[in-house]
Design a protein around this motif. Sequence first.
Motif, PDB file in Angstrom:
ATOM      1  N   HIS A  18       0.834  -1.194   0.000  1.00 24.25           N
ATOM      2  CA  HIS A  18       0.000   0.000   0.000  1.00 24.25           C
ATOM      3  C   HIS A  18       0.875   1.252   0.000  1.00 24.25           C
ATOM      4  O   HIS A  18       0.604   2.217  -0.715  1.00 24.25           O
ATOM      5  CB  HIS A  18      -0.930  -0.038   1.206  1.00 24.25           C
ATOM      6  N   VAL A  22       1.032   4.248  -2.874  1.00 29.42           N
ATOM      7  CA  VAL A  22       0.798   5.658  -2.558  1.00 29.42           C
ATOM      8  C   VAL A  22       1.963   6.511  -3.046  1.00 29.42           C
ATOM      9  O   VAL A  22       1.762   7.604  -3.599  1.00 29.42           O
ATOM     10  CB  VAL A  22       0.551   5.845  -1.045  1.00 29.42           C
ATOM     11  N   LEU A  57      -2.739  12.680  -0.142  1.00 27.95           N
ATOM     12  CA  LEU A  57      -1.624  11.740  -0.117  1.00 27.95           C
ATOM     13  C   LEU A  57      -0.729  11.972   1.097  1.00 27.95           C
ATOM     14  O   LEU A  57      -0.220  11.019   1.696  1.00 27.95           O
ATOM     15  CB  LEU A  57      -0.819  11.844  -1.409  1.00 27.95           C
ATOM     16  N   THR A  60      -2.356  10.489   4.096  1.00 23.45           N
ATOM     17  CA  THR A  60      -2.177   9.036   4.044  1.00 23.45           C
ATOM     18  C   THR A  60      -0.793   8.638   4.542  1.00 23.45           C
ATOM     19  O   THR A  60      -0.659   7.667   5.294  1.00 23.45           O
ATOM     20  CB  THR A  60      -2.394   8.522   2.616  1.00 23.45           C
ATOM     21  N   LEU A  63      -0.773   8.795   8.242  1.00 29.15           N
ATOM     22  CA  LEU A  63      -1.455   7.631   8.812  1.00 29.15           C
ATOM     23  C   LEU A  63      -0.576   6.386   8.729  1.00 29.15           C
ATOM     24  O   LEU A  63      -0.602   5.534   9.623  1.00 29.15           O
ATOM     25  CB  LEU A  63      -2.790   7.410   8.102  1.00 29.15           C
ATOM     26  N   HIS A  90      -5.503  -2.826   4.029  1.00 26.72           N
ATOM     27  CA  HIS A  90      -4.392  -2.482   3.144  1.00 26.72           C
ATOM     28  C   HIS A  90      -4.363  -3.323   1.876  1.00 26.72           C
ATOM     29  O   HIS A  90      -3.931  -2.836   0.832  1.00 26.72           O
ATOM     30  CB  HIS A  90      -3.070  -2.572   3.904  1.00 26.72           C
ATOM     31  N   ALA A  93      -6.980  -1.683  -0.190  1.00 30.09           N
ATOM     32  CA  ALA A  93      -6.460  -0.395  -0.654  1.00 30.09           C
ATOM     33  C   ALA A  93      -5.474  -0.585  -1.791  1.00 30.09           C
ATOM     34  O   ALA A  93      -5.470   0.206  -2.751  1.00 30.09           O
ATOM     35  CB  ALA A  93      -5.792   0.346   0.494  1.00 30.09           C
ATOM     36  N   TYR A 110     -10.424   9.034  -4.018  1.00 31.49           N
ATOM     37  CA  TYR A 110      -9.284   8.740  -3.151  1.00 31.49           C
ATOM     38  C   TYR A 110      -9.622   8.998  -1.681  1.00 31.49           C
ATOM     39  O   TYR A 110      -9.149   8.283  -0.804  1.00 31.49           O
ATOM     40  CB  TYR A 110      -8.060   9.559  -3.554  1.00 31.49           C
ATOM     41  N   TRP A 111     -10.418  10.025  -1.409  1.00 28.77           N
ATOM     42  CA  TRP A 111     -10.775  10.323  -0.020  1.00 28.77           C
ATOM     43  C   TRP A 111     -11.543   9.161   0.609  1.00 28.77           C
ATOM     44  O   TRP A 111     -11.355   8.849   1.789  1.00 28.77           O
ATOM     45  CB  TRP A 111     -11.593  11.609   0.064  1.00 28.77           C
ATOM     46  N   MET A 114      -9.050   6.366   1.245  1.00 29.87           N
ATOM     47  CA  MET A 114      -8.219   6.710   2.386  1.00 29.87           C
ATOM     48  C   MET A 114      -8.971   6.550   3.699  1.00 29.87           C
ATOM     49  O   MET A 114      -8.431   6.047   4.687  1.00 29.87           O
ATOM     50  CB  MET A 114      -7.701   8.145   2.279  1.00 29.87           C
ATOM     51  N   SER A 118      -7.108   3.497   5.243  1.00 29.57           N
ATOM     52  CA  SER A 118      -5.946   4.027   5.954  1.00 29.57           C
ATOM     53  C   SER A 118      -6.332   4.622   7.303  1.00 29.57           C
ATOM     54  O   SER A 118      -5.658   4.379   8.302  1.00 29.57           O
ATOM     55  CB  SER A 118      -5.244   5.092   5.122  1.00 29.57           C
ATOM     56  N   ALA A 119      -7.403   5.404   7.327  1.00 28.09           N
ATOM     57  CA  ALA A 119      -7.776   6.091   8.568  1.00 28.09           C
ATOM     58  C   ALA A 119      -8.350   5.119   9.597  1.00 28.09           C
ATOM     59  O   ALA A 119      -8.063   5.250  10.794  1.00 28.09           O
ATOM     60  CB  ALA A 119      -8.777   7.200   8.271  1.00 28.09           C
TER      61      ALA A 119
END
Length: 140
Positions: A18, A22, A57, A60, A63, A90, A93, A110-111, A114, A118-119
Amino acid sequence: MPLVNGLVPSRFLTLTAHLVIVITLFWSRENNVRASLPLQFTQEAYVKQDTEMVVALSVTLGLFAVELAGFLSGVSMFNHLQGLLSLAAHSSASVSLSFFITERWETVTYWYIMAFCSALPAAVEVLLFISVFGLKKKPL
């Protein structure tokens, strides 16, 4: 014990995959920024959209720092729930961002990727940090 032996390296590999995707997205974000804009756009609109992508990004990567710190410090390395959550998040993702790059999806997408991939694991990692270091409890 076999679950832990297979879960730890799998989690590390998907987290690394991941992260690599990114970083690749940082290099090739121009196509996704252009996909988010209409056919006729101004330079200001492009800069605004590119800034939004760079911010997403960068968040991310922050995070990732949180999650890698928890993983490499051992706080969540052998936690089965965090391992499975991180592995699922992941890996999904990695697949989603591969399509994001190749299919030139809009930056709004992407938001969402993420937030869920990721969050969510980073938030659980922070809770584990607080539990272990703040409350002095043994991780689950």
